[in-house]
Motif scaffolding. Sequence first.
Motif, PDB file in Angstrom:
ATOM      1  N   THR A 185       0.831  -1.321   0.012  1.00  0.00           N
ATOM      2  CA  THR A 185      -0.126   0.076  -0.061  1.00  0.00           C
ATOM      3  C   THR A 185       0.986   1.261  -0.056  1.00  0.00           C
ATOM      4  N   SER A 186       0.393   2.232  -0.670  1.00  0.00           N
ATOM      5  CA  SER A 186       0.806   3.523  -0.570  1.00  0.00           C
ATOM      6  C   SER A 186      -0.141   4.680   0.113  1.00  0.00           C
ATOM      7  N   ASN A 187       0.201   5.615   1.100  1.00  0.00           N
ATOM      8  CA  ASN A 187      -0.773   6.406   1.432  1.00  0.00           C
ATOM      9  C   ASN A 187      -0.046   7.908   1.472  1.00  0.00           C
ATOM     10  N   ARG A 188      -0.847   8.827   1.277  1.00  0.00           N
ATOM     11  CA  ARG A 188      -0.397  10.374   1.781  1.00  0.00           C
ATOM     12  C   ARG A 188      -0.070  10.544   3.282  1.00  0.00           C
ATOM     13  N   ILE A 189       0.928  11.428   3.545  1.00  0.00           N
ATOM     14  CA  ILE A 189       1.148  11.929   5.235  1.00  0.00           C
ATOM     15  C   ILE A 189       1.024  13.200   5.183  1.00  0.00           C
ATOM     16  N   ARG A 190      -0.104  13.672   5.904  1.00  0.00           N
ATOM     17  CA  ARG A 190      -0.052  15.278   6.096  1.00  0.00           C
ATOM     18  C   ARG A 190       0.203  15.359   7.612  1.00  0.00           C
ATOM     19  N   PRO A 191       1.578  15.660   7.930  1.00  0.00           N
ATOM     20  CA  PRO A 191       1.974  15.971   9.219  1.00  0.00           C
ATOM     21  C   PRO A 191       1.324  17.117   9.779  1.00  0.00           C
ATOM     22  N   ILE A 217       9.300   6.716   3.130  1.00  0.00           N
ATOM     23  CA  ILE A 217       8.655   7.999   2.973  1.00  0.00           C
ATOM     24  C   ILE A 217       9.307   8.661   1.815  1.00  0.00           C
ATOM     25  N   THR A 218       8.533   9.047   0.925  1.00  0.00           N
ATOM     26  CA  THR A 218       8.761   9.639  -0.277  1.00  0.00           C
ATOM     27  C   THR A 218       8.495  11.195  -0.172  1.00  0.00           C
ATOM     28  N   GLY A 219       9.009  11.996  -0.959  1.00  0.00           N
ATOM     29  CA  GLY A 219       8.187  13.540  -1.272  1.00  0.00           C
ATOM     30  C   GLY A 219       8.273  14.225   0.099  1.00  0.00           C
ATOM     31  N   ARG A 220       7.722  15.271   0.134  1.00  0.00           N
ATOM     32  CA  ARG A 220       7.743  16.356   1.132  1.00  0.00           C
ATOM     33  C   ARG A 220       6.261  16.921   1.258  1.00  0.00           C
ATOM     34  N   GLU A 221       5.648  17.226   2.372  1.00  0.00           N
ATOM     35  CA  GLU A 221       4.552  18.152   2.285  1.00  0.00           C
ATOM     36  C   GLU A 221       4.621  19.536   1.981  1.00  0.00           C
ATOM     37  N   SER A 222       3.800  19.880   0.849  1.00  0.00           N
ATOM     38  CA  SER A 222       4.103  21.218   0.511  1.00  0.00           C
ATOM     39  C   SER A 222       3.426  22.451   1.649  1.00  0.00           C
ATOM     40  N   PRO A 223       4.482  23.239   1.760  1.00  0.00           N
ATOM     41  CA  PRO A 223       3.766  24.521   2.831  1.00  0.00           C
ATOM     42  C   PRO A 223       2.326  24.810   2.781  1.00  0.00           C
ATOM     43  N   VAL A 224       1.790  24.859   1.486  1.00  0.00           N
ATOM     44  CA  VAL A 224       0.678  25.138   1.138  1.00  0.00           C
ATOM     45  C   VAL A 224      -0.100  24.014   0.956  1.00  0.00           C
ATOM     46  N   SER A 225      -0.743  23.070   1.880  1.00  0.00           N
ATOM     47  CA  SER A 225      -1.349  21.888   1.486  1.00  0.00           C
ATOM     48  C   SER A 225      -2.518  21.849   0.809  1.00  0.00           C
ATOM     49  N   GLY A 226      -2.744  21.214  -0.453  1.00  0.00           N
ATOM     50  CA  GLY A 226      -3.904  21.340  -1.005  1.00  0.00           C
ATOM     51  C   GLY A 226      -5.091  20.448  -0.494  1.00  0.00           C
ATOM     52  N   PRO A 227      -6.263  20.285  -1.061  1.00  0.00           N
ATOM     53  CA  PRO A 227      -7.369  19.739  -0.528  1.00  0.00           C
ATOM     54  C   PRO A 227      -7.214  18.169  -0.791  1.00  0.00           C
ATOM     55  N   PRO A 228      -7.900  17.384   0.152  1.00  0.00           N
ATOM     56  CA  PRO A 228      -7.662  15.965  -0.141  1.00  0.00           C
ATOM     57  C   PRO A 228      -8.303  15.447  -1.351  1.00  0.00           C
ATOM     58  N   SER A 229      -7.294  14.266  -1.662  1.00  0.00           N
ATOM     59  CA  SER A 229      -7.445  13.258  -2.849  1.00  0.00           C
ATOM     60  C   SER A 229      -7.042  13.909  -4.190  1.00  0.00           C
ATOM     61  N   THR A 230      -6.749  15.386  -4.381  1.00  0.00           N
ATOM     62  CA  THR A 230      -6.281  15.775  -5.500  1.00  0.00           C
ATOM     63  C   THR A 230      -4.831  15.635  -5.711  1.00  0.00           C
ATOM     64  N   GLN A 231      -4.425  15.760  -6.875  1.00  0.00           N
ATOM     65  CA  GLN A 231      -3.078  15.528  -7.434  1.00  0.00           C
ATOM     66  C   GLN A 231      -2.121  16.763  -6.874  1.00  0.00           C
ATOM     67  N   GLY A 232      -0.879  16.304  -6.751  1.00  0.00           N
ATOM     68  CA  GLY A 232      -0.101  17.203  -6.280  1.00  0.00           C
ATOM     69  C   GLY A 232       1.219  16.815  -5.576  1.00  0.00           C
ATOM     70  N   LYS A 233       2.149  17.584  -5.359  1.00  0.00           N
ATOM     71  CA  LYS A 233       3.397  16.945  -4.753  1.00  0.00           C
ATOM     72  C   LYS A 233       2.906  16.916  -3.372  1.00  0.00           C
ATOM     73  N   SER A 234       3.527  15.674  -2.551  1.00  0.00           N
ATOM     74  CA  SER A 234       2.976  15.283  -1.260  1.00  0.00           C
ATOM     75  C   SER A 234       3.936  14.480  -0.680  1.00  0.00           C
ATOM     76  N   MET A 235       4.033  14.321   0.480  1.00  0.00           N
ATOM     77  CA  MET A 235       4.607  13.273   1.230  1.00  0.00           C
ATOM     78  C   MET A 235       3.795  11.792   1.254  1.00  0.00           C
TER      79      MET A 235
END
Length: 277
Positions: free
Chosen positions: A169-175, A250-268
Amino acid sequence: MQNDFLSESAPLAYRESQTLCNGCGWYHGAWQYLRMLGIVSPPYLQNEFYRNAIAPLAVSGDFRRVCISGATDYAMADTILDLWPLPEGAPAITVVDHCPTPLFLNRWYADRVGVKIDTACRSMLDYRNDDYFDLICTHSFFGFFAPVQRGGLIWNWSRLLRPGGRVVTSNRIRPTAGDRVGFSGQQADDFVARVVSAGQELEGIDLSREELKVLAQAYADNYFSYPVTSAEDLRDMFGASGFALERFEITGRESPVSGPPSTQGKSMRVDIVAVKP
């Protein structure tokens, strides 16, 4: 495969969700159109991880009984079959979800590609099967469960797997997220505008501008998730259920301006391959 059938299945999902869904038609009826427009995040975006994790298992011949734990549509099944050494023999796939609409779509997809997919309309928290699975796959699934439920979910995965079986599985992390996230008012307005604009640029979509606007507004008004704020919490939960972690990255990093859930974009994200000893 990836998207080959969307022009057929998106209108089908939109129509069938109106009778099959129980309060979630705004989600299942919209998702494939949002995929067509490149706005949401299907498992194809993590294709490299899934390929590296699943392809060796497929080739081994020891992982033929596969459970897809939760499905918005048939994208996870498509991802798995694309990695299997066909035509030597497709895996025996069972898709488990509490809503009939994605199960209908998986059966429709199976007919299209000439394989058999079994379905079970149950919550993954209490789904039972007398025969052990070799492999459980799911994508961005933890956000549908409050943190207090996730340990039970992982425990049930362990119960369903044979010794040596795996969860992939792969899952987004939003610290920095709260306990529950949805679209803010501005995010909803931006989302609707983006959907309408993308729809106008895409040839062949069968919805009018107004229909797209209504679909996007309902999605933005209703969608929420329980964000995973700590990858380490997931590590601990897998350990508590007896899993050994073959991969936990853990891949990527959370953007300082976090977008809404489920949408594409750079994320951790956290990519996980867990083994039941």
